[in-house]
Scaffold this active site. Structure first.
Site, PDB file in Angstrom:
ATOM      1  N   ASP A  77      71.753 -25.777 -23.133  1.00 39.87           N
ATOM      2  CA  ASP A  77      72.603 -26.145 -21.892  1.00 39.87           C
ATOM      3  C   ASP A  77      73.699 -26.708 -22.201  1.00 39.87           C
ATOM      4  O   ASP A  77      74.282 -27.153 -23.206  1.00 39.87           O
ATOM      5  CB  ASP A  77      71.550 -27.695 -21.961  1.00 39.87           C
ATOM      6  CG  ASP A  77      71.854 -28.590 -20.352  1.00 39.87           C
ATOM      7  OD1 ASP A  77      73.000 -28.681 -19.964  1.00 39.87           O
ATOM      8  OD2 ASP A  77      70.795 -28.568 -19.724  1.00 39.87           O
ATOM      9  N   GLN A  99      66.243 -33.062 -10.326  1.00 36.90           N
ATOM     10  CA  GLN A  99      66.392 -31.595 -10.331  1.00 36.90           C
ATOM     11  C   GLN A  99      67.968 -31.464  -9.637  1.00 36.90           C
ATOM     12  O   GLN A  99      68.154 -31.988  -8.689  1.00 36.90           O
ATOM     13  CB  GLN A  99      65.463 -31.002  -9.645  1.00 36.90           C
ATOM     14  CG  GLN A  99      65.651 -29.336  -9.765  1.00 36.90           C
ATOM     15  CD  GLN A  99      64.636 -28.565  -9.102  1.00 36.90           C
ATOM     16  OE1 GLN A  99      63.741 -28.958  -8.423  1.00 36.90           O
ATOM     17  NE2 GLN A  99      64.661 -27.072  -9.267  1.00 36.90           N
ATOM     18  N   HIS A 144      63.228 -24.363 -14.082  1.00 36.10           N
ATOM     19  CA  HIS A 144      63.828 -24.282 -15.549  1.00 36.10           C
ATOM     20  C   HIS A 144      62.747 -25.620 -16.164  1.00 36.10           C
ATOM     21  O   HIS A 144      62.715 -26.468 -15.668  1.00 36.10           O
ATOM     22  CB  HIS A 144      65.128 -24.647 -15.685  1.00 36.10           C
ATOM     23  CG  HIS A 144      65.763 -25.647 -15.066  1.00 36.10           C
ATOM     24  ND1 HIS A 144      66.096 -25.847 -13.677  1.00 36.10           N
ATOM     25  CD2 HIS A 144      66.141 -27.194 -15.637  1.00 36.10           C
ATOM     26  CE1 HIS A 144      66.443 -26.958 -13.393  1.00 36.10           C
ATOM     27  NE2 HIS A 144      66.631 -27.587 -14.322  1.00 36.10           N
ATOM     28  N   HIS A 190      63.440 -28.039 -19.491  1.00 37.33           N
ATOM     29  CA  HIS A 190      64.318 -28.370 -20.526  1.00 37.33           C
ATOM     30  C   HIS A 190      63.639 -28.683 -21.768  1.00 37.33           C
ATOM     31  O   HIS A 190      62.469 -29.274 -21.768  1.00 37.33           O
ATOM     32  CB  HIS A 190      64.719 -29.973 -20.185  1.00 37.33           C
ATOM     33  CG  HIS A 190      65.620 -30.001 -18.896  1.00 37.33           C
ATOM     34  ND1 HIS A 190      66.855 -30.093 -19.025  1.00 37.33           N
ATOM     35  CD2 HIS A 190      65.169 -29.962 -17.615  1.00 37.33           C
ATOM     36  CE1 HIS A 190      67.480 -30.144 -17.813  1.00 37.33           C
ATOM     37  NE2 HIS A 190      66.307 -30.086 -17.007  1.00 37.33           N
TER      38      HIS A 190
HETATM   39  P1  AMP Z   1      68.206 -30.290 -13.848  1.00 38.74           P
HETATM   40  O1  AMP Z   1      68.799 -31.638 -13.545  1.00 38.74           O
HETATM   41  O2  AMP Z   1      66.782 -30.621 -14.224  1.00 38.74           O
HETATM   42  O3  AMP Z   1      68.202 -29.524 -12.842  1.00 38.74           O
HETATM   43  O4  AMP Z   1      68.656 -29.565 -14.934  1.00 38.74           O
HETATM   44  C1  AMP Z   1      69.965 -28.928 -14.778  1.00 38.74           C
HETATM   45  C2  AMP Z   1      70.470 -28.587 -16.203  1.00 38.74           C
HETATM   46  O5  AMP Z   1      71.240 -27.499 -16.078  1.00 38.74           O
HETATM   47  C3  AMP Z   1      71.552 -29.604 -16.562  1.00 38.74           C
HETATM   48  O6  AMP Z   1      71.068 -30.274 -17.947  1.00 38.74           O
HETATM   49  C4  AMP Z   1      72.682 -29.234 -16.777  1.00 38.74           C
HETATM   50  O7  AMP Z   1      73.461 -29.527 -17.954  1.00 38.74           O
HETATM   51  C5  AMP Z   1      72.229 -27.616 -16.872  1.00 38.74           C
HETATM   52  N1  AMP Z   1      73.428 -26.864 -16.608  1.00 38.74           N
HETATM   53  C6  AMP Z   1      74.320 -26.572 -15.433  1.00 38.74           C
HETATM   54  N2  AMP Z   1      74.877 -25.433 -15.137  1.00 38.74           N
HETATM   55  C7  AMP Z   1      74.847 -24.883 -16.304  1.00 38.74           C
HETATM   56  C8  AMP Z   1      75.424 -23.756 -16.905  1.00 38.74           C
HETATM   57  N3  AMP Z   1      76.352 -23.003 -16.249  1.00 38.74           N
HETATM   58  N4  AMP Z   1      74.895 -23.304 -18.199  1.00 38.74           N
HETATM   59  C9  AMP Z   1      74.045 -24.286 -19.076  1.00 38.74           C
HETATM   60  N5  AMP Z   1      73.528 -25.314 -18.534  1.00 38.74           N
HETATM   61  C10 AMP Z   1      73.821 -25.528 -17.328  1.00 38.74           C
END
Ligand code: AMP
Ligand code: ZN
Length: 136
Positions: free
Chosen positions: A32, A95, A101, A103
């Site tokens: 992440d 989200q 996805h 975590h």
């Molecule tokens: P969520 O809030 O459950 O949708 O989680 C989205 C996650 O994606 C967050 O922890 C962000 O830090 C991560 N994220 C967003 N864009 C990217 C990216 N380009 N590469 C890696 N992680 C990302």
């Protein structure tokens, strides 16, 4: 959001580079970019499903087996003391990227990661109402 404009589709399929920890025909596991703690990783399916409701059962089962495999290996590599496996569905639930996805968040002593909730108390009326609704 459709798969075409989805950043996780592009990452999962290798169109955008990522720090990839693991890849197979169905999934890519990446670090992440905004980690809650050192080693915070994401399991991304290569096909676009917005959330867990949409994820086919077969992939849901594979995703959980993969989560187990990843945290087992990562725990040894990182020396963390625990793991949170978190999966958000819907903006209200936190989200922000609408491509399913999971975590994988390693936990360390005093890491300050803010996951958790204040425990309430299950009322008799809530219990009865929910049990009743779930019978339908
Ligand atoms: P969520 O809030 O459950 O949708 O989680 C989205 C996650 O994606 C967050 O922890 C962000 O830090 C991560 N994220 C967003 N864009 C990217 C990216 N380009 N590469 C890696 N992680 C990302
Ligand atoms: Zn997508």
């Amino acid at each position: 959001m459709s798969g075409e404009n989805c950043i996780f589709c592009k990452i999962a399929n290798g169109e955008i580079p990522s720090a990839t920890l693991y890849e197979d025909e169905d999934f890519r596991v990446i670090l992440d970019l905004g980690p809650a703690s050192k080693g915070h990783a994401l399991i991304l399916p290569k096909k676009h499903y917005p959330d867990l409701y949409a994820l086919p059962d077969e992939l849901a089962a594979k995703a959980m087996v993969l989560a187990k495999k990843m945290i087992t290996k990562l725990a040894g590599a990182l020396g963390c003391e625990g793991y949170n496996v978190v999966q958000n569905n819907g903006a209200l639930a936190g989200q922000t990227v609408f491509h399913f996805h999971i975590h994988l968040i390693p936990r360390y002593k005093d890491d300050g990661v803010g996951l958790g909730w204040k425990a309430g108390k299950l009322s008799d009326s809530d219990r009865d109402e929910i049990l009743d609704k779930m019978k339908k």
